[in-house]
Design a protein around this motif. Sequence first.
Motif, mmCIF file in Angstrom:
data_model
loop_
_atom_site.group_PDB
_atom_site.id
_atom_site.type_symbol
_atom_site.label_atom_id
_atom_site.label_comp_id
_atom_site.label_asym_id
_atom_site.label_seq_id
_atom_site.Cartn_x
_atom_site.Cartn_y
_atom_site.Cartn_z
ATOM 1 N N TYR A 230 -21.240 45.688 -21.528
ATOM 2 C CA TYR A 230 -22.012 44.994 -22.562
ATOM 3 C C TYR A 230 -22.375 43.597 -22.068
ATOM 4 C CZ TYR A 230 -20.054 48.634 -25.615
ATOM 5 O OH TYR A 230 -19.693 49.827 -26.169
ATOM 6 N N ASN A 232 -23.214 40.757 -23.629
ATOM 7 C CA ASN A 232 -22.614 39.657 -24.381
ATOM 8 C C ASN A 232 -21.415 40.162 -25.181
ATOM 9 O OD1 ASN A 232 -24.657 37.990 -23.443
ATOM 10 N ND2 ASN A 232 -25.910 38.215 -25.290
ATOM 11 N N ALA A 287 -32.241 44.275 -33.625
ATOM 12 C CA ALA A 287 -31.779 42.960 -34.064
ATOM 13 C C ALA A 287 -32.923 42.009 -34.361
ATOM 14 C CB ALA A 287 -30.853 42.357 -33.004
ATOM 15 N N TYR A 293 -29.586 38.883 -38.225
ATOM 16 C CA TYR A 293 -29.306 38.551 -36.827
ATOM 17 C C TYR A 293 -29.437 37.055 -36.578
ATOM 18 C CZ TYR A 293 -29.679 38.378 -31.733
ATOM 19 O OH TYR A 293 -29.496 38.067 -30.413
ATOM 20 N N ILE A 302 -32.029 40.721 -25.785
ATOM 21 C CA ILE A 302 -31.053 41.316 -26.690
ATOM 22 C C ILE A 302 -31.779 42.014 -27.830
ATOM 23 C CG2 ILE A 302 -29.153 40.861 -28.279
ATOM 24 C CD1 ILE A 302 -28.470 40.619 -25.303
ATOM 25 N N GLU A 305 -26.888 44.697 -31.733
ATOM 26 C CA GLU A 305 -25.614 43.995 -31.949
ATOM 27 C C GLU A 305 -24.685 44.923 -32.719
ATOM 28 O OE1 GLU A 305 -23.778 39.771 -33.705
ATOM 29 O OE2 GLU A 305 -25.910 40.242 -33.942
ATOM 30 N N ALA A 307 -20.766 44.682 -34.526
ATOM 31 C CA ALA A 307 -19.614 43.859 -34.907
ATOM 32 C C ALA A 307 -18.588 44.743 -35.601
ATOM 33 C CB ALA A 307 -20.046 42.717 -35.821
ATOM 34 N N ASN A 321 -17.285 41.586 -31.245
ATOM 35 C CA ASN A 321 -18.743 41.587 -31.364
ATOM 36 C C ASN A 321 -19.374 41.749 -29.984
ATOM 37 O OD1 ASN A 321 -21.090 40.853 -33.353
ATOM 38 N ND2 ASN A 321 -21.529 39.735 -31.466
ATOM 39 N N GLU A 323 -23.286 42.525 -27.852
ATOM 40 C CA GLU A 323 -24.741 42.578 -27.913
ATOM 41 C C GLU A 323 -25.261 43.220 -26.635
ATOM 42 O OE1 GLU A 323 -25.559 38.522 -30.541
ATOM 43 O OE2 GLU A 323 -26.042 38.564 -28.402
#
Length: 576
Positions: A230, A232, A287, A293, A302, A305, A307, A321, A323
């Motif tokens: 991933y 981020n 997003a 977002y 990106i 996302e 979470a 989390n 992204e």
Amino acid sequence: MPVPASALPVQRRRDPATPSGVRRGSREAQTLETLRAIVEEISGELDLRPLLTQLLVRACDLIGADRGTIGLFDPARGVVRTEAAHNMPPDEVGAEAAAGIGLAGAVLRDRQAVLSRYGDLPDPPQPALADDVVIGVPIVRRGEMIGVFGIGVQPPVPNDRLSRRDVATLEIFARHAAIAIENARRYAREQQRTERFALVARVGRIVAAGVRLDDVLQRAADAIHEILGYPNVAIPLLEPGDPPTLVVRAFGGDYKAMLAGEHRQPVTMGVMGAAAREARAVLVNDARCDPRYVPMSRSTGITAELAVPILAGGRVAGLVNVEGSGPFDDEDAATLTIVADQLAAAVENARLYEAAQRAAALEERQRIARDLHDSVTQTLFSLTLIAESLESAWRRDAAEGARRCGRLLELSGSALAEMRALLVELRPEVRVSDPLGGGEPPLARVAREGLAAALAHHLAELRRDRPALETSLDTARYGARRAPAPVEEALFRIAQEATANVVKHASAERLTVRLGRSRRGVRLTVTDDGAGFTPGDVRRGFGLLSMRERAERLGGRVRVQRARGGGTVVSAFVRT
């Protein structure tokens, strides 16, 4: 307007020297041989990204095209996303086309091949290629469209450069490409499953290592980025407040370079805030179109996302989390839920550890308070009583006054010795000096001579300071064998406090101390014939609390009762 490829005439160049049937058979045989070689070549590639690039280049080579794209269909969002491009503008990879937009959109809408001038397509996203002649072919597997080939030829384009025969060739190639893509996706799913198991195992080891919570979260963020890729990763903890705040100190991937120190975000904002408020996983695959977002940095590309809440004790303690530039799915959410559960254990362990530290600090403070009260405070009280009587004693008898002065010095030395012993317990690495040459702490005598001898010495000192107080000690039922050191120390401190209370409050004439032993434990009783007590005073006294705590720490108890005929009985029992 573009038309289906099946409706277009087949363009042919005529060679008068060669019969048309021979030429057609030779070209078809050559094409089939080329297809066979290409299929063999691509069948060994299981990595999806290289496979798509390879398929695209081979498709262009197969019909002599100049450039092209291959896109995969996202049924959840109803778009085709370009995954590989050949000789195309740099912004093509990652571009998305809805039904009816451009070449891929035309194929998506009609679910059939298209042969057209690119500029004649509806809303072409690359206007600079308007004069290209293009073929769009659906990639279908098991009756479901999974992608689109988009192949083009730059101008000037001869009339016979692309034809319906080329469309048919690409359709055959697309069927083989569909099988290769399905195999690569199956392989990717197995790889992802293996990677997810590896991540769960690694986070389990990180949590079990028992390091600081901040270190656990940072190492977990690094593992999520390294193993699952991933771009981020952020693992915030929930900080109470109005409103509560998500505080991120653990970053992985690009965030680690872009964000330094700490990032704070109210739970009223963002996808993370929604997951925290609702205590459930929130997945957003578009997003840029989701009003919730909130980008944490200037990271580009990106589009998705995810979470997942960290639930500790049934409450949201934080979030995991992530992204990315591609869509997340239920397996991503399930994997991160397992990771979040593991991190919940780390959060709970950290809280329990902090609570244990606070309890240990409180217990230590209480122990010091007990020791100060039962040792130094009692000695200082005796000093005060002697000092108050010193002037009158000196006037009556100088020798008695001198004796009491000597006793003051002796008690001062004893108090210093007690304080020195406490300081050494608190800071054993520091040598504490004794400039006045203080006496031996009472507990040192208990350790050296035993409880019975220490009680006898203690009562002898009471008689010296209170000649009018008659004291007696009965240790016949205790015997010569000593109890464990913690038991003897606790009972001596209880005896100190009980006898000090007799001196301070009882106005007694007689004090009796008994020490006995049974198979269950050791019993100490201190009896006086003084004024007795009121129940309210007993409940409020620090001395009784100290005695009870000492006994209870060893599984024992302390009782305070009225004695027959007046006075008080303090009884302490400690198991051995």
